[in-house]
Design a protein around this motif. Structure first.
Motif, PDB file in Angstrom:
ATOM      1  N   THR A 119      -0.949  -4.382   7.937  1.00  0.00           N
ATOM      2  CA  THR A 119      -0.558  -5.397   6.956  1.00  0.00           C
ATOM      3  C   THR A 119      -1.670  -5.580   5.923  1.00  0.00           C
ATOM      4  O   THR A 119      -1.413  -5.653   4.714  1.00  0.00           O
ATOM      5  CB  THR A 119      -0.277  -6.744   7.643  1.00  0.00           C
ATOM      6  OG1 THR A 119       0.674  -6.551   8.684  1.00  0.00           O
ATOM      7  CG2 THR A 119       0.262  -7.767   6.654  1.00  0.00           C
ATOM      8  N   GLY A 128      -1.811  -2.699   3.511  1.00  0.00           N
ATOM      9  CA  GLY A 128      -0.796  -2.812   2.465  1.00  0.00           C
ATOM     10  C   GLY A 128      -1.180  -3.837   1.411  1.00  0.00           C
ATOM     11  O   GLY A 128      -1.021  -3.599   0.206  1.00  0.00           O
ATOM     12  N   ASN A 179       4.647  -2.579   8.562  1.00  0.00           N
ATOM     13  CA  ASN A 179       3.843  -3.711   8.104  1.00  0.00           C
ATOM     14  C   ASN A 179       3.089  -3.398   6.811  1.00  0.00           C
ATOM     15  O   ASN A 179       2.709  -4.314   6.074  1.00  0.00           O
ATOM     16  CB  ASN A 179       2.838  -4.131   9.179  1.00  0.00           C
ATOM     17  CG  ASN A 179       3.414  -5.138  10.153  1.00  0.00           C
ATOM     18  OD1 ASN A 179       4.584  -5.523  10.050  1.00  0.00           O
ATOM     19  ND2 ASN A 179       2.612  -5.583  11.091  1.00  0.00           N
ATOM     20  N   PHE A 180       2.857  -2.119   6.554  1.00  0.00           N
ATOM     21  CA  PHE A 180       2.182  -1.752   5.309  1.00  0.00           C
ATOM     22  C   PHE A 180       2.967  -2.251   4.091  1.00  0.00           C
ATOM     23  O   PHE A 180       2.411  -2.959   3.241  1.00  0.00           O
ATOM     24  CB  PHE A 180       1.971  -0.236   5.246  1.00  0.00           C
ATOM     25  CG  PHE A 180       1.292   0.230   3.996  1.00  0.00           C
ATOM     26  CD1 PHE A 180      -0.087   0.286   3.917  1.00  0.00           C
ATOM     27  CD2 PHE A 180       2.033   0.604   2.875  1.00  0.00           C
ATOM     28  CE1 PHE A 180      -0.722   0.714   2.750  1.00  0.00           C
ATOM     29  CE2 PHE A 180       1.412   1.029   1.716  1.00  0.00           C
ATOM     30  CZ  PHE A 180       0.034   1.081   1.647  1.00  0.00           C
ATOM     31  N   PRO A 181       4.260  -1.927   3.974  1.00  0.00           N
ATOM     32  CA  PRO A 181       5.007  -2.458   2.822  1.00  0.00           C
ATOM     33  C   PRO A 181       5.166  -3.969   2.856  1.00  0.00           C
ATOM     34  O   PRO A 181       5.295  -4.593   1.801  1.00  0.00           O
ATOM     35  CB  PRO A 181       6.366  -1.754   2.921  1.00  0.00           C
ATOM     36  CG  PRO A 181       6.471  -1.285   4.318  1.00  0.00           C
ATOM     37  CD  PRO A 181       5.077  -0.965   4.742  1.00  0.00           C
ATOM     38  N   GLU A 182       5.140  -4.583   4.046  1.00  0.00           N
ATOM     39  CA  GLU A 182       5.255  -6.039   4.108  1.00  0.00           C
ATOM     40  C   GLU A 182       4.025  -6.700   3.490  1.00  0.00           C
ATOM     41  O   GLU A 182       4.137  -7.662   2.725  1.00  0.00           O
ATOM     42  CB  GLU A 182       5.432  -6.497   5.554  1.00  0.00           C
ATOM     43  CG  GLU A 182       6.822  -6.234   6.094  1.00  0.00           C
ATOM     44  CD  GLU A 182       7.036  -6.837   7.472  1.00  0.00           C
ATOM     45  OE1 GLU A 182       6.088  -7.437   8.006  1.00  0.00           O
ATOM     46  OE2 GLU A 182       8.142  -6.709   8.008  1.00  0.00           O
ATOM     47  N   MET A 186      10.482   0.295   0.131  1.00  0.00           N
ATOM     48  CA  MET A 186       9.611  -0.011   1.268  1.00  0.00           C
ATOM     49  C   MET A 186      10.182  -1.138   2.126  1.00  0.00           C
ATOM     50  O   MET A 186      10.100  -1.100   3.366  1.00  0.00           O
ATOM     51  CB  MET A 186       8.206  -0.382   0.768  1.00  0.00           C
ATOM     52  CG  MET A 186       7.407   0.787   0.255  1.00  0.00           C
ATOM     53  SD  MET A 186       5.756   0.290  -0.288  1.00  0.00           S
ATOM     54  CE  MET A 186       5.005   1.892  -0.552  1.00  0.00           C
ATOM     55  N   LEU A 231       2.054  -5.371   1.324  1.00  0.00           N
ATOM     56  CA  LEU A 231       2.128  -5.044  -0.092  1.00  0.00           C
ATOM     57  C   LEU A 231       3.134  -5.946  -0.809  1.00  0.00           C
ATOM     58  O   LEU A 231       2.889  -6.413  -1.925  1.00  0.00           O
ATOM     59  CB  LEU A 231       2.503  -3.569  -0.226  1.00  0.00           C
ATOM     60  CG  LEU A 231       2.527  -2.922  -1.592  1.00  0.00           C
ATOM     61  CD1 LEU A 231       2.144  -1.454  -1.468  1.00  0.00           C
ATOM     62  CD2 LEU A 231       3.905  -3.025  -2.218  1.00  0.00           C
ATOM     63  N   VAL A 262      -3.594  -2.934  -1.507  1.00  0.00           N
ATOM     64  CA  VAL A 262      -3.156  -2.174  -2.686  1.00  0.00           C
ATOM     65  C   VAL A 262      -3.449  -2.945  -3.970  1.00  0.00           C
ATOM     66  O   VAL A 262      -3.611  -2.344  -5.037  1.00  0.00           O
ATOM     67  CB  VAL A 262      -1.651  -1.839  -2.575  1.00  0.00           C
ATOM     68  CG1 VAL A 262      -1.110  -1.250  -3.865  1.00  0.00           C
ATOM     69  CG2 VAL A 262      -1.415  -0.857  -1.425  1.00  0.00           C
TER      70      VAL A 262
END
Length: 270
Positions: free
Chosen positions: A25, A28, A169-172, A46, A174, A31
């Motif tokens: 998280t 993301g 969780n990365f796109p969340e 995403m 972000l 970024v």
């Protein structure tokens, strides 16, 4: 690697796994430190991907093992999964009803929960925090199931679930940080808000693992509870948010890809 992880207590395993999901998280959210922010089309794809992962995890990693465990415990195989699933959705509905929060891309007048004077940024973070609770619970009860020794629960499967939740969780992270930055919030505050939303997964994961380790008969109910909570979040928030713009096809394809990735992870590793 598996032998190293297997040496820890299930609660410690859940803590380490959710520490990873929080780190994704934060990655993301980080970024925002890059000059070129992702487009709305990329954000929608995403979010769709995240929805697909959560739907697949709800069945492959939670409901299917809950059905097998129910039968092993002498329950009608459908009863604990049905009760737990509906209870998980009902719990999230209550939290959604009373906890102040604001979904992304909505004006402050559309804030949900009890009336409050909290700042917009705080309400946005609370909205993401709300749907990170079931993700942390899912990881926690998966590792707790391994500790309980059920045949249908395996350490590779629990690790696969943590990997899947971490990836989505990365796109969340972000999706929280980038819109805040576009609203004029500083880079550092946008990042902090994005990564902060994932910290609740650590708490939920530890609670979930401890509950099923020390109250083993609750395990099939707990697995289904986490699944119901995740499905509530997906249907109530993640999918609608990904479909708000003009990128509905891209978001849908993202959801299908996310579902496939999670299914492959669970079947291949579990």
């Amino acid at each position: 690697m598996l032998e190293f992880i297997a040496g820890f207590h299930p609660v410690t395993q859940a803590f380490l796994a959710t520490l990873f999901t929080w780190a994704m998280t934060a990655l993301g959210a980080g970024v925002v430190y890059v000059h070129r922010a992702p487009t709305r089309k990329m954000l929608d794809s995403m979010l769709g991907f995240a929805a697909g992962v959560m739907i697949a995890a709800s069945y492959w990693s939670l409901l299917a093992p809950a059905i097998e465990m129910s039968e092993q415990q002498g329950w009608p195989p459908w009863l604990p999964p049905a009760v737990g699933f509906l209870a998980g959705g009902g719990f999230l509905r209550l939290v959604d009803r009373f906890m102040p929060h604001l979904h992304m891309n909505f004006p402050l007048s559309r804030a949900e929960g009890v009336p409050t004077r909290l700042h917009r940024v705080t309400l946005l973070v609370l909205a993401i925090t709300l749907h990170n609770i079931p993700e942390g619970l899912a990881v926690g009860v998966a590792f707790g199931a391994v500790g309980a020794g059920f045949d249908s629960a395996s350490l590779p499967s629990a690790i696969a679930l943590a990997l899947g939740i971490g990836i989505q969780n990365f796109p969340e992270g972000l999706a929280v940080a980038v819109p805040l930055r576009r609203e004029g919030i500083s880079v550092h505050r946008s990042f902090m808000a994005g990564q902060l939303s994932g910290m609740v997964e650590i708490v939920a994961g530890v609670i979930g693992a401890a509950t099923v380790v020390y109250a083993e008969p609750l395990l099939p109910f707990a697995l289904a509870f986490a699944a119901g909570a995740m499905i509530f979040v997906v249907v109530e928030e993640v999918i609608p948010e990904s479909q708000q713009g003009d990128n509905t096809d891209i978001a849908t394809l993202g959801a299908m890809l996310g579902f496939t990735v999670m299914m492959v992870l669970d079947v291949a590793l579990g």
